[in-house]
Design an enzyme around this catalytic site. Structure first.
Site, PDB file in Angstrom:
ATOM      1  N   GLY A  11       0.839  -1.203   0.000  1.00  8.56           N
ATOM      2  CA  GLY A  11       0.000   0.000   0.000  1.00  8.56           C
ATOM      3  C   GLY A  11       0.873   1.252   0.000  1.00  8.56           C
ATOM      4  O   GLY A  11       1.917   1.274   0.635  1.00  8.56           O
ATOM      5  N   VAL A  23      16.947   8.433  -0.616  1.00  7.61           N
ATOM      6  CA  VAL A  23      17.767   7.328  -1.142  1.00  7.61           C
ATOM      7  C   VAL A  23      18.545   7.808  -2.370  1.00  7.61           C
ATOM      8  O   VAL A  23      19.762   7.609  -2.474  1.00  7.61           O
ATOM      9  CB  VAL A  23      16.869   6.110  -1.518  1.00  7.61           C
ATOM     10  CG1 VAL A  23      17.653   5.097  -2.335  1.00  7.61           C
ATOM     11  CG2 VAL A  23      16.298   5.460  -0.259  1.00  7.61           C
ATOM     12  N   VAL A  24      17.838   8.469  -3.280  1.00  8.34           N
ATOM     13  CA  VAL A  24      18.491   8.893  -4.535  1.00  8.34           C
ATOM     14  C   VAL A  24      19.599   9.900  -4.250  1.00  8.34           C
ATOM     15  O   VAL A  24      20.732   9.763  -4.727  1.00  8.34           O
ATOM     16  CB  VAL A  24      17.439   9.474  -5.515  1.00  8.34           C
ATOM     17  CG1 VAL A  24      18.109  10.138  -6.711  1.00  8.34           C
ATOM     18  CG2 VAL A  24      16.489   8.371  -5.981  1.00  8.34           C
ATOM     19  N   ARG A  72       1.019  -4.787  -5.988  1.00  7.23           N
ATOM     20  CA  ARG A  72       1.170  -6.082  -5.307  1.00  7.23           C
ATOM     21  C   ARG A  72       1.379  -7.103  -6.416  1.00  7.23           C
ATOM     22  O   ARG A  72       0.665  -7.076  -7.410  1.00  7.23           O
ATOM     23  CB  ARG A  72      -0.068  -6.393  -4.468  1.00  7.23           C
ATOM     24  CG  ARG A  72      -0.324  -5.316  -3.413  1.00  7.23           C
ATOM     25  CD  ARG A  72      -1.448  -5.663  -2.484  1.00  7.23           C
ATOM     26  NE  ARG A  72      -1.960  -4.476  -1.799  1.00  7.23           N
ATOM     27  CZ  ARG A  72      -1.525  -4.019  -0.622  1.00  7.23           C
ATOM     28  NH1 ARG A  72      -0.573  -4.649   0.025  1.00  7.23           N
ATOM     29  NH2 ARG A  72      -2.056  -2.939  -0.086  1.00  7.23           N
ATOM     30  N   ASP A 103       5.404  -5.375   5.761  1.00  3.44           N
ATOM     31  CA  ASP A 103       5.995  -6.681   6.086  1.00  3.44           C
ATOM     32  C   ASP A 103       6.046  -7.619   4.883  1.00  3.44           C
ATOM     33  O   ASP A 103       7.030  -8.343   4.690  1.00  3.44           O
ATOM     34  CB  ASP A 103       5.283  -7.336   7.274  1.00  3.44           C
ATOM     35  CG  ASP A 103       3.798  -7.489   7.060  1.00  3.44           C
ATOM     36  OD1 ASP A 103       3.246  -6.764   6.210  1.00  3.44           O
ATOM     37  OD2 ASP A 103       3.179  -8.329   7.733  1.00  3.44           O
ATOM     38  N   THR A 125       4.210   2.297   5.531  1.00  6.04           N
ATOM     39  CA  THR A 125       2.812   1.869   5.618  1.00  6.04           C
ATOM     40  C   THR A 125       2.103   2.757   6.628  1.00  6.04           C
ATOM     41  O   THR A 125       2.704   3.126   7.644  1.00  6.04           O
ATOM     42  CB  THR A 125       2.676   0.379   6.032  1.00  6.04           C
ATOM     43  OG1 THR A 125       1.321   0.132   6.446  1.00  6.04           O
ATOM     44  CG2 THR A 125       3.584  -0.002   7.180  1.00  6.04           C
ATOM     45  N   ASP A 127      -0.250   1.871   8.472  1.00  2.00           N
ATOM     46  CA  ASP A 127      -0.842   1.071   9.561  1.00  2.00           C
ATOM     47  C   ASP A 127      -0.042   1.075  10.864  1.00  2.00           C
ATOM     48  O   ASP A 127      -0.584   0.736  11.912  1.00  2.00           O
ATOM     49  CB  ASP A 127      -1.021  -0.388   9.100  1.00  2.00           C
ATOM     50  CG  ASP A 127      -1.918  -0.496   7.881  1.00  2.00           C
ATOM     51  OD1 ASP A 127      -2.728   0.434   7.663  1.00  2.00           O
ATOM     52  OD2 ASP A 127      -1.813  -1.495   7.143  1.00  2.00           O
ATOM     53  N   ASP A 129       2.076  -1.060  11.799  1.00  2.94           N
ATOM     54  CA  ASP A 129       1.909  -2.424  12.310  1.00  2.94           C
ATOM     55  C   ASP A 129       3.214  -3.221  12.334  1.00  2.94           C
ATOM     56  O   ASP A 129       3.193  -4.450  12.376  1.00  2.94           O
ATOM     57  CB  ASP A 129       0.845  -3.165  11.475  1.00  2.94           C
ATOM     58  CG  ASP A 129       1.190  -3.205   9.995  1.00  2.94           C
ATOM     59  OD1 ASP A 129       2.183  -2.583   9.577  1.00  2.94           O
ATOM     60  OD2 ASP A 129       0.456  -3.868   9.238  1.00  2.94           O
ATOM     61  N   ARG A 171      -5.919  -1.828   9.182  1.00  2.00           N
ATOM     62  CA  ARG A 171      -6.020  -3.297   9.120  1.00  2.00           C
ATOM     63  C   ARG A 171      -6.136  -3.875  10.526  1.00  2.00           C
ATOM     64  O   ARG A 171      -6.971  -3.442  11.279  1.00  2.00           O
ATOM     65  CB  ARG A 171      -4.871  -3.867   8.326  1.00  2.00           C
ATOM     66  CG  ARG A 171      -5.031  -3.493   6.856  1.00  2.00           C
ATOM     67  CD  ARG A 171      -4.535  -4.547   5.981  1.00  2.00           C
ATOM     68  NE  ARG A 171      -3.148  -4.296   5.690  1.00  2.00           N
ATOM     69  CZ  ARG A 171      -2.462  -4.963   4.800  1.00  2.00           C
ATOM     70  NH1 ARG A 171      -3.029  -5.942   4.138  1.00  2.00           N
ATOM     71  NH2 ARG A 171      -1.227  -4.669   4.553  1.00  2.00           N
ATOM     72  N   ARG A 211     -26.243  13.804  31.311  1.00  2.11           N
ATOM     73  CA  ARG A 211     -25.583  15.022  31.817  1.00  2.11           C
ATOM     74  C   ARG A 211     -25.482  16.078  30.700  1.00  2.11           C
ATOM     75  O   ARG A 211     -24.587  16.917  30.678  1.00  2.11           O
ATOM     76  CB  ARG A 211     -24.220  14.728  32.451  1.00  2.11           C
ATOM     77  CG  ARG A 211     -23.251  13.904  31.671  1.00  2.11           C
ATOM     78  CD  ARG A 211     -21.849  13.956  32.296  1.00  2.11           C
ATOM     79  NE  ARG A 211     -20.837  13.931  31.280  1.00  2.11           N
ATOM     80  CZ  ARG A 211     -20.333  12.831  30.735  1.00  2.11           C
ATOM     81  NH1 ARG A 211     -20.760  11.645  31.129  1.00  2.11           N
ATOM     82  NH2 ARG A 211     -19.418  12.908  29.797  1.00  2.11           N
TER      83      ARG A 211
HETATM   84  P1  ATP Z   1       1.078  -2.963   3.346  1.00  4.51           P
HETATM   85  O1  ATP Z   1       1.358  -3.136   4.826  1.00  4.51           O
HETATM   86  O2  ATP Z   1       0.907  -1.547   2.965  1.00  4.51           O
HETATM   87  O3  ATP Z   1       0.003  -3.840   2.821  1.00  4.51           O
HETATM   88  P2  ATP Z   1       2.989  -4.877   2.423  1.00  4.51           P
HETATM   89  O4  ATP Z   1       4.375  -4.737   1.949  1.00  4.51           O
HETATM   90  O5  ATP Z   1       2.784  -5.719   3.649  1.00  4.51           O
HETATM   91  O6  ATP Z   1       2.419  -3.416   2.581  1.00  4.51           O
HETATM   92  P3  ATP Z   1       1.876  -6.961   0.735  1.00  4.51           P
HETATM   93  O7  ATP Z   1       0.789  -6.908  -0.265  1.00  4.51           O
HETATM   94  O8  ATP Z   1       1.753  -7.924   1.858  1.00  4.51           O
HETATM   95  O9  ATP Z   1       2.065  -5.461   1.250  1.00  4.51           O
HETATM   96  O10 ATP Z   1       3.267  -7.308  -0.015  1.00  4.51           O
HETATM   97  C1  ATP Z   1       3.681  -6.536  -1.131  1.00  4.51           C
HETATM   98  C2  ATP Z   1       4.308  -7.452  -2.148  1.00  4.51           C
HETATM   99  O11 ATP Z   1       5.449  -8.093  -1.584  1.00  4.51           O
HETATM  100  C3  ATP Z   1       3.436  -8.603  -2.618  1.00  4.51           C
HETATM  101  O12 ATP Z   1       2.527  -8.238  -3.627  1.00  4.51           O
HETATM  102  C4  ATP Z   1       4.478  -9.579  -3.144  1.00  4.51           C
HETATM  103  O13 ATP Z   1       4.915  -9.195  -4.426  1.00  4.51           O
HETATM  104  C5  ATP Z   1       5.609  -9.387  -2.141  1.00  4.51           C
HETATM  105  N1  ATP Z   1       5.525 -10.414  -1.092  1.00  4.51           N
HETATM  106  C6  ATP Z   1       4.686 -10.455  -0.036  1.00  4.51           C
HETATM  107  N2  ATP Z   1       4.864 -11.563   0.704  1.00  4.51           N
HETATM  108  C7  ATP Z   1       5.839 -12.257   0.094  1.00  4.51           C
HETATM  109  C8  ATP Z   1       6.487 -13.509   0.359  1.00  4.51           C
HETATM  110  N3  ATP Z   1       6.178 -14.270   1.408  1.00  4.51           N
HETATM  111  N4  ATP Z   1       7.460 -13.910  -0.504  1.00  4.51           N
HETATM  112  C9  ATP Z   1       7.804 -13.154  -1.554  1.00  4.51           C
HETATM  113  N5  ATP Z   1       7.224 -11.986  -1.854  1.00  4.51           N
HETATM  114  C10 ATP Z   1       6.267 -11.523  -1.061  1.00  4.51           C
END
Ligand code: ATP
Length: 329
Positions: A11, A23-24, A72, A103, A125, A127, A129, A171, A211
């Protein structure tokens, strides 16, 4: 380390652009070439890659979203997808990769590390989290966006003397609801970390009414359930008018706050330094205002500790009868 690449994944969150800029510009300052990978891991698979320079990140520090786009990618999770990604990394001579995301994105980075591509993760993110870091990039902006909405809804809720339930993102994490609820003076905060009872909420609303408190703001984290369902339950029990507002994606957009821009700048710069120190398979974060880094596996295995004192404080400030669990008089 000559060529480093970066991508944003999962996200989007406000402040990702400030991290890209950091970074750049840190990389260029340190004599590295920087490549931007569009659309997360799917851009790596497809070779959707551009060269970045000082001016490609000009005028973005204040903008929400991510100029590199995000996506994703289910394909990346497959052996074939990973193989394609590794091949492209070879073609573009990527010596190190910085992954900005949550994550899931860090899990993806881990896979690349296992296959010989040094990676560093930056937490992006809304969240909040990820337990290893006090804050993730975008959380503070999302809280302020929610707060802005609470202020506005308070005006109309007050004028019409009614109860409003505001459903916010996060979430399974209640942090956005908790921080925005506390800062916005919400009468009730409902989050996944603490069980709630409709009867208690109704009791408080009736006590408030008795009240002469004729309106009330309830902040609900999406991880608990739907605002419309809870509004209906309250209405059925005590027959008062309850409106539900679902804030949705408005929370994720807009100019990042100073806090998020500074956090993103610090984390982005540190991530580059780590690659230059030949570190890999690590994530950066912030703890007690210090930039930290640790192994991805270790970071993701830490369990999030709920901030009970903030929750209790929010309740004490909105409810004179709230009993802080365990507190002795
Ligand atoms: P957010 O917290 O905003 O959702 P996120 O990084 O947790 O961010 P995810 O959709 O869980 O979002 O992961 C982003 C992308 O990372 C996935 O679409 C996939 O390409 C890759 N990814 C996630 N889990 C795995 C995994 N176990 N192995 C390899 N690639 C992964």
């Amino acid at each position: 380390m000559r060529n480093i690449a970066l991508l944003t994944s999962g996200g989007d969150s406000p402040g990702m652009n400030a991290a890209i800029r950091a970074v750049v510009r840190t990389s260029i300052n340190r004599g590295l070439n920087v490549l931007g990978i569009n659309r997360g891991f799917s851009g790596l698979i497809n070779g959707d890659i551009i060269e970045m320079n000082m001016s490609s990140v000009a005028d973005i520090i204040h903008r929400g979203g991510t100029i590199l786009k995000t996506a994703r990618s289910e394909e990346f999770k497959t052996d074939e997808g990973l193989r394609k990604a590794l091949n492209i990394a070879g073609v573009f001579k990527i010596d190190g990769l910085i992954v900005i995301g949550g994550d899931g994105s860090f899990r993806g980075a881990e896979k690349l590390c296992e296959n010989g591509i040094p990676c560093i993760g930056i937490p992006g993110t809304i969240d909040n989290d990820l337990a290893y870091t006090d804050y993730t990039i975008g959380f503070d902006t999302a809280v302020n966006n929610v707060l802005d909405s609470i202020n506005k809804i308070r005006d109309t809720s007050n004028s019409h003397e009614r109860v409003t339930i505001i459903e916010v993102m996060g979430r399974n994490s209640g942090d956005i609801a908790l921080y925005a609820g506390l800062a916005g003076g919400a009468e009730t905060i409902i989050i996944p970390e603490v069980s709630y009872s409709i009867d208690d909420i109704c009791k408080r609303l009736i006590e408030g009414k008795n009240r002469n408190k004729l309106y009330s703001i309830i902040v609900l984290a999406e991880g608990v359930g739907k605002a419309t369902d809870i509004a209906e339950e309250i209405h059925e029990k005590i027959n008062i008018e309850v409106r539900a507002t679902i804030l949705g994606y408005i929370q994720r957009g807009g100019n990042p706050t100073a806090f998020d821009r500074i956090l993103a700048s610090r984390l982005g710069s540190r991530a580059v330094e780590l690659l230059m120190e030949n570190k890999s398979n690590r994530v950066v974060g912030i703890k007690d205002n210090h930039i930290i880094d640790l192994q991805i596996e270790e970071a993701l295995s830490i369990e999030k500790k709920f901030q009970t004192e903030l929750y209790d404080l929010a309740n004490v400030l909105s409810n004179s009868k709230y009993e802080v669990p365990g507190r002795k008089i």
